[in-house]
Each structure stands twice: as structure tokens, then as C-alpha cells.
Write a protein that holds these residues in place. Structure first.
Motif, PDB file in Angstrom:
ATOM      1  N   ALA A  23     -50.925 -34.953 -77.759  1.00  0.00           N
ATOM      2  CA  ALA A  23     -51.193 -33.761 -78.567  1.00  0.00           C
ATOM      3  C   ALA A  23     -51.977 -34.092 -79.831  1.00  0.00           C
ATOM      4  O   ALA A  23     -52.667 -33.229 -80.373  1.00  0.00           O
ATOM      5  CB  ALA A  23     -49.884 -33.063 -78.931  1.00  0.00           C
ATOM      6  N   ARG A  24     -51.909 -35.354 -80.301  1.00  0.00           N
ATOM      7  CA  ARG A  24     -52.669 -35.746 -81.494  1.00  0.00           C
ATOM      8  C   ARG A  24     -54.170 -35.551 -81.299  1.00  0.00           C
ATOM      9  O   ARG A  24     -54.882 -35.337 -82.268  1.00  0.00           O
ATOM     10  CB  ARG A  24     -52.390 -37.205 -81.852  1.00  0.00           C
ATOM     11  CG  ARG A  24     -51.127 -37.409 -82.604  1.00  0.00           C
ATOM     12  CD  ARG A  24     -50.990 -38.852 -83.089  1.00  0.00           C
ATOM     13  NE  ARG A  24     -49.593 -39.220 -82.967  1.00  0.00           N
ATOM     14  CZ  ARG A  24     -49.125 -40.251 -82.307  1.00  0.00           C
ATOM     15  NH1 ARG A  24     -49.926 -41.114 -81.738  1.00  0.00           N
ATOM     16  NH2 ARG A  24     -47.831 -40.473 -82.249  1.00  0.00           N
ATOM     17  N   LEU A  64     -53.729 -21.859 -78.738  1.00  0.00           N
ATOM     18  CA  LEU A  64     -52.469 -22.048 -78.018  1.00  0.00           C
ATOM     19  C   LEU A  64     -51.317 -21.329 -78.724  1.00  0.00           C
ATOM     20  O   LEU A  64     -50.487 -20.682 -78.084  1.00  0.00           O
ATOM     21  CB  LEU A  64     -52.170 -23.542 -77.868  1.00  0.00           C
ATOM     22  CG  LEU A  64     -50.922 -23.906 -77.077  1.00  0.00           C
ATOM     23  CD1 LEU A  64     -50.977 -23.346 -75.663  1.00  0.00           C
ATOM     24  CD2 LEU A  64     -50.767 -25.420 -77.040  1.00  0.00           C
ATOM     25  N   ILE A  65     -51.304 -21.402 -80.047  1.00  0.00           N
ATOM     26  CA  ILE A  65     -50.282 -20.680 -80.814  1.00  0.00           C
ATOM     27  C   ILE A  65     -50.439 -19.179 -80.591  1.00  0.00           C
ATOM     28  O   ILE A  65     -49.453 -18.467 -80.353  1.00  0.00           O
ATOM     29  CB  ILE A  65     -50.358 -21.050 -82.308  1.00  0.00           C
ATOM     30  CG1 ILE A  65     -49.896 -22.494 -82.510  1.00  0.00           C
ATOM     31  CG2 ILE A  65     -49.540 -20.068 -83.155  1.00  0.00           C
ATOM     32  CD1 ILE A  65     -50.231 -23.055 -83.880  1.00  0.00           C
ATOM     33  N   GLY A  66     -51.663 -18.675 -80.646  1.00  0.00           N
ATOM     34  CA  GLY A  66     -51.905 -17.254 -80.404  1.00  0.00           C
ATOM     35  C   GLY A  66     -51.468 -16.823 -79.015  1.00  0.00           C
ATOM     36  O   GLY A  66     -50.852 -15.758 -78.840  1.00  0.00           O
ATOM     37  N   MET A  74     -41.937 -24.607 -75.938  1.00  0.00           N
ATOM     38  CA  MET A  74     -41.357 -25.942 -75.836  1.00  0.00           C
ATOM     39  C   MET A  74     -42.429 -27.005 -76.060  1.00  0.00           C
ATOM     40  O   MET A  74     -42.196 -28.000 -76.746  1.00  0.00           O
ATOM     41  CB  MET A  74     -40.709 -26.137 -74.463  1.00  0.00           C
ATOM     42  CG  MET A  74     -39.915 -27.424 -74.346  1.00  0.00           C
ATOM     43  SD  MET A  74     -39.119 -27.611 -72.742  1.00  0.00           S
ATOM     44  CE  MET A  74     -38.091 -26.157 -72.708  1.00  0.00           C
ATOM     45  N   TYR A  75     -43.623 -26.777 -75.500  1.00  0.00           N
ATOM     46  CA  TYR A  75     -44.704 -27.737 -75.715  1.00  0.00           C
ATOM     47  C   TYR A  75     -45.058 -27.809 -77.202  1.00  0.00           C
ATOM     48  O   TYR A  75     -45.212 -28.896 -77.763  1.00  0.00           O
ATOM     49  CB  TYR A  75     -45.948 -27.373 -74.900  1.00  0.00           C
ATOM     50  CG  TYR A  75     -47.077 -28.308 -75.210  1.00  0.00           C
ATOM     51  CD1 TYR A  75     -47.190 -29.538 -74.583  1.00  0.00           C
ATOM     52  CD2 TYR A  75     -48.018 -27.979 -76.192  1.00  0.00           C
ATOM     53  CE1 TYR A  75     -48.197 -30.418 -74.907  1.00  0.00           C
ATOM     54  CE2 TYR A  75     -49.026 -28.858 -76.526  1.00  0.00           C
ATOM     55  CZ  TYR A  75     -49.117 -30.072 -75.887  1.00  0.00           C
ATOM     56  OH  TYR A  75     -50.112 -30.938 -76.223  1.00  0.00           O
ATOM     57  N   LEU A  76     -45.207 -26.636 -77.844  1.00  0.00           N
ATOM     58  CA  LEU A  76     -45.549 -26.632 -79.267  1.00  0.00           C
ATOM     59  C   LEU A  76     -44.496 -27.395 -80.071  1.00  0.00           C
ATOM     60  O   LEU A  76     -44.835 -28.175 -80.963  1.00  0.00           O
ATOM     61  CB  LEU A  76     -45.659 -25.200 -79.789  1.00  0.00           C
ATOM     62  CG  LEU A  76     -46.828 -24.363 -79.272  1.00  0.00           C
ATOM     63  CD1 LEU A  76     -46.737 -22.933 -79.809  1.00  0.00           C
ATOM     64  CD2 LEU A  76     -48.166 -24.989 -79.620  1.00  0.00           C
ATOM     65  N   MET A 121     -42.773 -25.020 -86.651  1.00  0.00           N
ATOM     66  CA  MET A 121     -42.052 -24.077 -85.788  1.00  0.00           C
ATOM     67  C   MET A 121     -41.301 -23.014 -86.578  1.00  0.00           C
ATOM     68  O   MET A 121     -41.106 -21.913 -86.078  1.00  0.00           O
ATOM     69  CB  MET A 121     -41.129 -24.825 -84.834  1.00  0.00           C
ATOM     70  CG  MET A 121     -41.876 -25.668 -83.797  1.00  0.00           C
ATOM     71  SD  MET A 121     -43.141 -24.757 -82.846  1.00  0.00           S
ATOM     72  CE  MET A 121     -42.121 -23.652 -81.867  1.00  0.00           C
ATOM     73  N   VAL A 122     -40.912 -23.309 -87.810  1.00  0.00           N
ATOM     74  CA  VAL A 122     -40.288 -22.272 -88.638  1.00  0.00           C
ATOM     75  C   VAL A 122     -41.330 -21.188 -88.928  1.00  0.00           C
ATOM     76  O   VAL A 122     -41.061 -19.994 -88.802  1.00  0.00           O
ATOM     77  CB  VAL A 122     -39.704 -22.867 -89.935  1.00  0.00           C
ATOM     78  CG1 VAL A 122     -39.234 -21.769 -90.882  1.00  0.00           C
ATOM     79  CG2 VAL A 122     -38.568 -23.821 -89.608  1.00  0.00           C
ATOM     80  N   GLY A 123     -42.532 -21.603 -89.285  1.00  0.00           N
ATOM     81  CA  GLY A 123     -43.618 -20.650 -89.508  1.00  0.00           C
ATOM     82  C   GLY A 123     -43.972 -19.888 -88.243  1.00  0.00           C
ATOM     83  O   GLY A 123     -44.238 -18.681 -88.279  1.00  0.00           O
TER      84      GLY A 123
END
Length: 176
Positions: free
Chosen positions: A16-17, A27-29, A85-87, A95-97
Motif C-alpha cells: 500500500a505504500r 478508493l476512500i470515495g 478492511m483494506y483501508l 480511520m477515525v476521520g
């Protein structure tokens, strides 16, 4: 074995780096979109002409429409969980954000302009589903190019493959 599990997570983090910040944002979107399923599903129950119980509540417990809603909900939930889970395991996302963003998205609601019209509702749902699949497949291609075959092959290709084709979407129209 715990050590094997930790090594798998470290492998995911190493791969992921190499992902660009732009790819992570898409991906977040995509993941926020998948997490929005409760909002989408609840909106579908506002469509005119859906079967109702004796008191007029639209919540059919039987029939093709309910089976389709249940199947779609289960499929989308699986997608959201896999991507989230991947994120989380990638170590690259706050992940809090992320969870705060999902919470605000769900609290704000949305109006996609379907005006309780069942045809517009299912057209919207179909196009939204196709757009999400296309985005997942494009992210998979870029992830593979950027050195993360796990994300490309295990996560996004599974999510990007349509489980509900248009024939299955149309099946609900033959109500019992």
C-alpha cells in the motif's frame, strides 16, 4: 497463527505504500459510497407503487422485490466491509476521520432527484451500480500498476464484478 496474520498485514502495508495519494482518495470515495448503502436502501422504500402491508407501510417481507433488496444490501455490505478492511490494514488512512466522514454523509442524507418515481429510482440505482463497478475496476488496474496486486486482484476485482446483472434487477418486476 498470529504471526502469519501479522505478516500478511505487514505485506499489505508494504504494498500500500506504493499507492499514490490520488488513488487512495478515489478508493476512500468508493468505500464511502459503499458505506452509504443504508441511505440508498431507505430511499428505495419511498418509491411510489411498492407493495405495502395493511397499514400502508412499504416494507414487503415476501416476494421478488424484497429478495432483490436483501440480496443487493448483502452484496453492497460485503463490498464496503472488504474495502474498509483494506483501508484499515493499509495503515495509510486516518480511520477515525474516515468513520466521521461516513457518519456525516449518512446524517446529511441525499436527494438524487427521483421524486419517489420507481422508474427513476431503479434507473438511478442501476447507473450508480455501474458507475461504482467501473470505478472499482479502474482503481484495480491502477493499483496493479502501482505495485499492489492484492488490492487489484483480491479486493477490487471481486467488488467490481457485478453480482446483480440487469436481468436480476428486472426480476423484481414479477411480483407475487
Amino acid at each position: 497463527d498470529d504471526e502469519k496474520a501479522f505478516e500478511e498485514i505487514r505485506t499489505i502495508q508494504r504494498r500500500a505504500r506504493g499507492l499514490s495519494p490520488e488513488l487512495l482518495m478515489v478508493l476512500i470515495g468508493d468505500t464511502v459510497t459503499e458505506e452509504g448503502l443504508p441511505l440508498f436502501t431507505s430511499r428505495l422504500f419511498t418509491l411510489r407503487g411498492l407493495p405495502a402491508n395493511e397499514s400502508g407501510d412499504v416494507h414487503p417481507h415476501d416476494g421478488n422485490l424484497q429478495r432483490w433488496f436483501n440480496g443487493w444490501t448483502a452484496e453492497e455490505h460485503r463490498h464496503g466491509e472488504l474495502l474498509k478492511m483494506y483501508l484499515r490494514m493499509s495503515g495509510r488512512v486516518d480511520m477515525v476521520g474516515f468513520e466521521r466522514t461516513v457518519q456525516l454523509f449518512l446524517e446529511d442524507g441525499m436527494d438524487v432527484g427521483i421524486d419517489a418515481d420507481p422508474y427513476k429510482g431503479f434507473v438511478y440505482t442501476s447507473f450508480q451500480e455501474l458507475a461504482t463497478q467501473r470505478s472499482h475496476l479502474n482503481v484495480a488496474k491502477l493499483a496493479k500498476r502501482q505495485g499492489d496486486p492484492y488490492l487489484a486482484e483480491q479486493a477490487l476485482l471481486r467488488v467490481g464484478r457485478p453480482a446483480y446483472d440487469l436481468g436480476e434487477v428486472a426480476e423484481f418486476t414479477t411480483l407475487q
